[in-house]
Design a protein around this motif. Structure first.
Motif, PDB file in Angstrom:
ATOM      1  N   GLY A 214       1.147  -1.095  -0.021  1.00 36.16           N
ATOM      2  CA  GLY A 214       0.246  -0.325   0.241  1.00 36.16           C
ATOM      3  C   GLY A 214       0.819   0.849  -0.040  1.00 36.16           C
ATOM      4  O   GLY A 214       2.261   1.255   0.335  1.00 36.16           O
ATOM      5  N   LYS A 215       0.424   2.231  -0.667  1.00 39.64           N
ATOM      6  CA  LYS A 215       0.982   3.806  -0.483  1.00 39.64           C
ATOM      7  C   LYS A 215       1.412   4.672   0.368  1.00 39.64           C
ATOM      8  O   LYS A 215       2.146   5.045   0.685  1.00 39.64           O
ATOM      9  CB  LYS A 215       0.161   4.750  -1.257  1.00 39.64           C
ATOM     10  CG  LYS A 215       0.305   4.240  -2.779  1.00 39.64           C
ATOM     11  CD  LYS A 215      -0.964   5.285  -3.478  1.00 39.64           C
ATOM     12  CE  LYS A 215      -1.040   4.645  -5.201  1.00 39.64           C
ATOM     13  NZ  LYS A 215      -2.127   6.018  -5.968  1.00 39.64           N
ATOM     14  N   SER A 489     -11.912   9.743   0.980  1.00 36.04           N
ATOM     15  CA  SER A 489     -10.619   8.771   0.233  1.00 36.04           C
ATOM     16  C   SER A 489      -9.953   7.961   0.540  1.00 36.04           C
ATOM     17  O   SER A 489      -8.908   8.646   1.617  1.00 36.04           O
ATOM     18  CB  SER A 489      -9.843   9.744  -1.179  1.00 36.04           C
ATOM     19  OG  SER A 489      -9.771   7.961  -1.681  1.00 36.04           O
ATOM     20  N   SER A 491      -7.223   4.767   0.782  1.00 37.25           N
ATOM     21  CA  SER A 491      -6.619   3.829   0.045  1.00 37.25           C
ATOM     22  C   SER A 491      -5.905   2.589   1.472  1.00 37.25           C
ATOM     23  O   SER A 491      -5.016   2.602   2.518  1.00 37.25           O
ATOM     24  CB  SER A 491      -5.649   4.359  -0.624  1.00 37.25           C
ATOM     25  OG  SER A 491      -5.928   5.098  -1.917  1.00 37.25           O
ATOM     26  N   ASN A 493      -4.476  -1.807   1.648  1.00 35.58           N
ATOM     27  CA  ASN A 493      -3.832  -2.759   1.076  1.00 35.58           C
ATOM     28  C   ASN A 493      -4.865  -3.595   1.095  1.00 35.58           C
ATOM     29  O   ASN A 493      -5.797  -3.185   1.085  1.00 35.58           O
ATOM     30  CB  ASN A 493      -2.937  -3.169   1.740  1.00 35.58           C
ATOM     31  CG  ASN A 493      -3.238  -3.653   2.974  1.00 35.58           C
ATOM     32  OD1 ASN A 493      -3.882  -4.433   3.060  1.00 35.58           O
ATOM     33  ND2 ASN A 493      -2.226  -4.018   4.021  1.00 35.58           N
ATOM     34  N   ALA A 497      -9.119  -4.752   1.864  1.00 39.14           N
ATOM     35  CA  ALA A 497      -9.950  -3.570   1.390  1.00 39.14           C
ATOM     36  C   ALA A 497     -11.039  -4.830   1.109  1.00 39.14           C
ATOM     37  O   ALA A 497     -12.208  -4.856   1.045  1.00 39.14           O
ATOM     38  CB  ALA A 497      -9.261  -3.555  -0.413  1.00 39.14           C
ATOM     39  N   THR A 520      -9.020  -1.018  -4.265  1.00 41.08           N
ATOM     40  CA  THR A 520      -8.578  -0.399  -2.665  1.00 41.08           C
ATOM     41  C   THR A 520      -8.631   0.237  -2.132  1.00 41.08           C
ATOM     42  O   THR A 520      -7.354   0.689  -1.458  1.00 41.08           O
ATOM     43  CB  THR A 520      -6.937  -0.891  -3.034  1.00 41.08           C
ATOM     44  OG1 THR A 520      -6.435  -0.762  -4.246  1.00 41.08           O
ATOM     45  CG2 THR A 520      -6.607  -2.482  -2.797  1.00 41.08           C
ATOM     46  N   THR A 521      -9.294   1.346  -3.471  1.00 38.81           N
ATOM     47  CA  THR A 521     -10.348   2.723  -2.112  1.00 38.81           C
ATOM     48  C   THR A 521     -11.690   3.104  -2.068  1.00 38.81           C
ATOM     49  O   THR A 521     -12.799   2.062  -2.708  1.00 38.81           O
ATOM     50  CB  THR A 521      -9.356   4.003  -3.500  1.00 38.81           C
ATOM     51  OG1 THR A 521      -8.570   3.246  -4.288  1.00 38.81           O
ATOM     52  CG2 THR A 521      -9.865   5.050  -3.343  1.00 38.81           C
ATOM     53  N   ASP A 538      -9.765   8.040   7.974  1.00 37.44           N
ATOM     54  CA  ASP A 538      -9.251   7.058   7.608  1.00 37.44           C
ATOM     55  C   ASP A 538      -8.150   6.169   8.791  1.00 37.44           C
ATOM     56  O   ASP A 538      -8.467   5.164   8.582  1.00 37.44           O
ATOM     57  CB  ASP A 538      -8.565   7.543   6.311  1.00 37.44           C
ATOM     58  CG  ASP A 538      -7.270   8.746   6.703  1.00 37.44           C
ATOM     59  OD1 ASP A 538      -7.784   9.163   7.650  1.00 37.44           O
ATOM     60  OD2 ASP A 538      -6.369   8.981   6.206  1.00 37.44           O
TER      61      ASP A 538
END
Length: 620
Positions: A214-215, A489, A491, A493, A497, A520-521, A538
């Motif tokens: 993930g980011k 939003s 995000s 992993n 998700a 994944t979002t 989040d």
């Protein structure tokens, strides 16, 4: 007397041997992917249906096989990777036993298409239950395509022991991610039931970690590197701020082979000493490169346990290397400067907080006149009786004569009331121990009793209060939504998700509105009204998912598990320092709960001390 010992037929022997290699669909995925890597593939595609129960297909562009090699590959102990016993201590491939394809073919229906580079035709084979059904020339792309269908079709008992699709696919994801991280220079793709799950272009290690996990980990990675004549250690460890309560993002590789080692894990945790709270686990992706002759990988059928020639040396290298990397990036324990020694500053802060308290109460009373919002459920007679006479729970332990106690300091800082909506109702009841309370700091407070005192842990007490409150709201469906002015939003992993996708219907009943935007979002458009004031949607959504997974091992209903997850998350959001009024409100509400002694995770909310015990300690 007739002889009793007989030689088992090959198909039965193969099924027995397959039990060690093929335990579930994820085992097949692991073996096929490792074979593709050993074949020099640069592009590997994995196609899964029904969590691998009906189809596992792997397509690679490796060197391929000749007709004879393709047929021999399904024979037990047939391999191209070793030729003599000494080769076991000079391994440079993932596989070496020659058991994988034979074991898979013994318990599934297998079709293989393969062609060597430069040849015009390939070969197609069909094997079912270790029996060759078909072998013929065919058109095929260079490389190999293997389809494993109807796993355990001939062993119904083994098939019945498989878990749900969700669980089995999670194991497949784990195997896929472990191999994909180890080989960032190879393209990997994963499709499940026709949907793309991963599309990982060839890149470097850091990019591959971000692609897979993930980011959010882009800013979390700290590189580590150490090279000696004996060993080379390199990879990434995570910053303490990104540690999680669950294990899962921890990867050790020895010569690019994923391994499990509690001993090396302990070495890495030692490097984080004083940097992490208890039961928090950091991210790490660490590679060890050393002479194959100094390790033994032929220990377990899964090949995930290995033996080192000098394990203690590896332990020390890893601990020192990690500690050095953390120090280089200024990750060191912080000193708590929260306490202020200046009396004038303390008085000045109290005066400001009193003004803030007055303004908050004024705005709270104005907002409470509206018709919207959640009204707390009416307390039962038993809860009211507990609230009024909670101190009598300890009447049998109070053998001392009542003595006048010196009042404890009461001039503590004022902050926003802990429970804005319920505070007025609780205090108007005029019940509970109207004695001086003392806040010790670090989340502890003291409530005097006639024969001693209670030492109360604020966070665990609040967890119990919030758990009962949330559970009551969920059971009675008394939930009010708060729509977000600007949707947020989030995000995640792929593992989180997938879990969130499954929980969406239940979360909607609780007041959450989440709209999937891709794999994944998710977009959060509304939340329960009692969460809206916290912000950072989040952050708490990810932690609620984490707490929910931790609670899955307990035999809890969905409502109980979610109430537990939210209570543990929200208890952290409350201020650390409480005023006497807030402490009194918390204690009153704690002892109005059905089980005030324990938090939903089983920790004690308070400890009772009597004066006899204190006297004995001073005399010892």
């Amino acid at each position: 007397m007739a002889d009793l010992i007989r030689l088992l037929p090959d198909h039965i022997a193969n099924q027995i041997a397959a039990g060690e290699v093929v335990q579930r669909p994820a085992s097949v995925v692991k073996e096929l992917m490792e074979n593709a890597i050993d074949a020099g593939a640069q592009n590997i595609r994995l196609i899964i249906n029904d969590a691998g129960k009906t189809l596992i297909q792997l397509v690679d562009d490796g060197i391929g096989m000749s007709e004879t090699d393709a047929r021999m590959s399904f024979e037990r102990h047939a391999t191209s990777k070793i030729q003599k016993a000494e080769d076991l201590f000079n391994l440079h491939t993932m596989g070496f036993r020659g058991e994988a394809l034979a074991s898979i073919a013994a318990v599934a229906q297998v079709e293989m298409r393969t062609k060597k580079r430069g040849e015009e035709l390939g070969v197609r084979l069909q094997v079912e239950g270790s029996e060759l059904i078909l072998q013929e020339p065919c058109q095929a792309a260079a490389g190999t395509s293997i389809s494993v269908k109807n796993l355990f079709y001939n062993i119904p008992a083994r098939r019945n022991f498989l878990k749900s699709d969700k669980v089995e696919f999670k194991h497949i994801l784990d195997e896929f991610q472990q191999i994909a991280i180890a080989h960032p220079d190879i393209f990997f793709a994963l499709h499940h039931n026709g949907q793309k799950q991963f599309h990982l272009p060839a890149s470097n290690l850091k990019q591959r970690i971000i692609q897979v996990l993930g980011k959010k980990y882009a800013q979390a990675l700290i590189p580590i590197s150490e090279e000696t004549d004996i060993i080379k250690i390199w990879g990434y460890v995570g910053k303490p701020d990104f540690a999680r309560k669950m294990r899962g993002d921890q990867y050790f590789y020895v010569n690019q082979r994923y391994i499990k080692s509690n001993y090396l894990q302990h070495a890495l945790f030692q490097a984080y000493e004083d940097l992490l709270p208890q039961k928090m686990y950091p991210l790490y992706v660490v590679f060890f490169e050393l002479d194959p002759a100094k390790i033994d990988v032929n220990v377990h059928p899964s090949k995930q346990e290995i033996k080192f020639e000098d394990e203690r040396l590896i332990y020390n290298y890893l601990r020192v290397c990690t500690r050095h990397a953390l120090a280089q990036h200024h990750v060191t324990p912080s000193i708590d400067f929260e306490q202020e020694s200046s009396i004038s500053k303390q008085l000045e802060r109290e005066q400001m907080e009193k003004q803030q308290l007055f303004s908050n109460k004024t705005s709270s009373s104005k907002s409470s006149t509206g018709s919207g919002g959640y009204r707390p459920p009416q307390k039962t007679e038993q809860e009211k009786n507990n609230l009024a006479h909670w101190e009598k729970l300890y009447a049998g332990l109070q053998n001392e004569e009542e003595e006048e106690q010196q009042p404890l300091p009461s001039k503590l800082s004022k902050q926003t009331p802990l429970f804005e909506q319920e505070e007025e109702e609780t205090l108007q009841m005029g019940q509970g121990p109207k004695q001086e309370l003392f806040y010790l700091g670090q989340g502890y407070m003291i409530s005097p009793l006639r024969a001693g005192y209670l030492l109360i842990h604020q966070q665990t007490a609040l967890e119990r209060i919030l758990y009962d409150d949330y559970l009551q709201r969920l059971e009675h469906k008394r939930l009010v939504q708060q729509h977000s002015l600007f949707p947020i939003s989030v995000s995640l992993n792929l593992r989180d998700a997938k879990l969130l996708q499954e929980l969406l219907p239940e979360l909607k009943k609780m007041g959450f509105e989440l709209v999937p935007m891709g794999e994944t979002t998710f977009v959060i458009s509304s939340v329960p009204a009692y969460l809206e004031q916290l912000g950072e949607e989040d952050g708490w959504l990810k932690e609620i998912l984490e707490q929910y997974q931790l609670g899955q091992s307990l035999s809890l209903s969905f409502e109980q598990n979610m109430a537990r997850a939210m209570a543990m998350r929200m208890a952290k959001q409350q201020p650390k320092r409480l005023s006497p009024m807030e402490m009194q409100a918390l204690i009153d509400r704690l002892f109005a709960c059905q089980n005030p002694e324990r938090s939903p995770r089983g920790r004690r909310c308070f400890i009772r001390y009597n004066f006899e015990e204190l006297d004995s300690r001073f005399e010892s």
